[in-house]
Design a protein around this motif. Structure first.
Motif, mmCIF file in Angstrom:
data_model
loop_
_atom_site.group_PDB
_atom_site.id
_atom_site.type_symbol
_atom_site.label_atom_id
_atom_site.label_comp_id
_atom_site.label_asym_id
_atom_site.label_seq_id
_atom_site.Cartn_x
_atom_site.Cartn_y
_atom_site.Cartn_z
ATOM 1 N N GLU A 49 44.070 33.627 30.014
ATOM 2 C CA GLU A 49 44.577 34.998 30.135
ATOM 3 C C GLU A 49 44.437 35.764 28.821
ATOM 4 N N ARG A 54 38.977 37.176 28.106
ATOM 5 C CA ARG A 54 38.629 38.222 29.085
ATOM 6 C C ARG A 54 37.475 39.079 28.596
ATOM 7 N N ARG A 104 42.274 31.241 39.855
ATOM 8 C CA ARG A 104 42.560 31.991 38.639
ATOM 9 C C ARG A 104 44.047 32.268 38.590
ATOM 10 N N GLY A 106 47.670 33.494 38.269
ATOM 11 C CA GLY A 106 48.278 34.818 38.417
ATOM 12 C C GLY A 106 47.474 35.758 39.286
ATOM 13 N N SER A 107 46.576 35.225 40.109
ATOM 14 C CA SER A 107 45.803 36.096 41.000
ATOM 15 C C SER A 107 45.528 35.323 42.280
ATOM 16 N N ASP A 108 44.949 35.993 43.276
ATOM 17 C CA ASP A 108 44.574 35.257 44.483
ATOM 18 C C ASP A 108 43.088 34.906 44.472
ATOM 19 N N PHE A 109 42.449 35.004 43.284
ATOM 20 C CA PHE A 109 41.043 34.664 43.167
ATOM 21 C C PHE A 109 40.886 33.143 43.191
#
Ligand code: NI
Length: 227
Positions: A49, A54, A104, A106-109
């Motif tokens: 993160e 990034r 990933r 903290g995401s729904d990826f």
């Protein structure tokens, strides 16, 4: 099948990615490992993160989208945002298989990892050891590429990183869910694509056999692709 993709990054992009990565806050690499990997893994990693990961990851994703060879070889459906690791002072990553599913944080990826990729960011003359060793049907393949070059290999294969005994080995690594799940099917398409390009270079894109072969490629892709 192992496929080397040369010059994914231009010299300018390599300088930028390296600067961003080197200025980042490195952490223990075991943050991303499964329990079995954690036993084998000794390296440092940029937290997933972090701003540095990034920013550098976005630069790498842009470069990948431009690489015709990467797209032809991987036929990517989803690419996991690249992560970055560093091996120094004898660090290594023992033999392991990558997790089948990557989420990933903290995401729904989420992706199914069909292919693993290593993007070399250090010049080979700047470190000793650090070869990526991939076991496939034909035995062990040892890979150490120039900075800015990438290797693709089946995520299902056993692989390791040899101890780095001098200098630092910095690399990006990530996974790809391919439109073509099966490694053998993907290879057929890659070979066909290369052969069609070669014939087209000889006869021109408008040649009727080239047009028909291009149709065969796309119809196989249509038949096999998962979206
Ligand atoms: Ni791995």
């Amino acid at each position: 099948m192992l496929i080397a993709v040369p010059d994914v990054l231009t010299a300018d992009e390599l300088t930028r990615v390296r600067a961003v990565v080197e200025a980042g806050d490195w952490a223990d690499g075991n943050a991303t490992s499964g329990a079995q990997s954690a036993l084998a893994k000794r390296n440092a990693q940029l937290p997933e993160e972090s701003d540095a990961a990034r920013e550098a990851g976005a630069l790498v994703l842009d470069a990948l989208a431009r690489s015709a060879l990467f797209v032809a070889a991987a036929l990517p459906l989803k690419v996991f945002p690249p992560l970055f690791n560093r091996y120094t002072g004898g660090q290594a990553f023992g033999t392991h298989v990558d997790n089948a599913v990557r989420i990933r944080r903290g995401s729904d990826f989420r992706i199914r990892s069909d292919l693993s990729a290593t993007l070399f960011l250090s010049d080979p003359q700047d470190y000793d050891g650090g070869e990526l060793v991939v076991e496939d049907l034909f035995g062990e393949q040892r890979v150490k590429l120039p900075a800015g070059h990438l290797v693709l290999y089946p995520a299902s294969s056993l692989h390791r990183v040899e101890p780095v005994t001098r200098g630092a080995r910095v690399a990006g690594f990530f996974w790809i869910q391919s439109m073509i799940r099966d490694d053998g099917d993907r290879r057929i398409l890659f070979e066909l694509d290369g052969a069609v390009q070669a014939v087209a270079a000889d006869r021109g894109q408008g040649d009727s056999a080239v047009v028909r072969l291009t149709g065969v490629y796309h119809n196989l892709l249509r038949r096999w692709a998962e979206m």
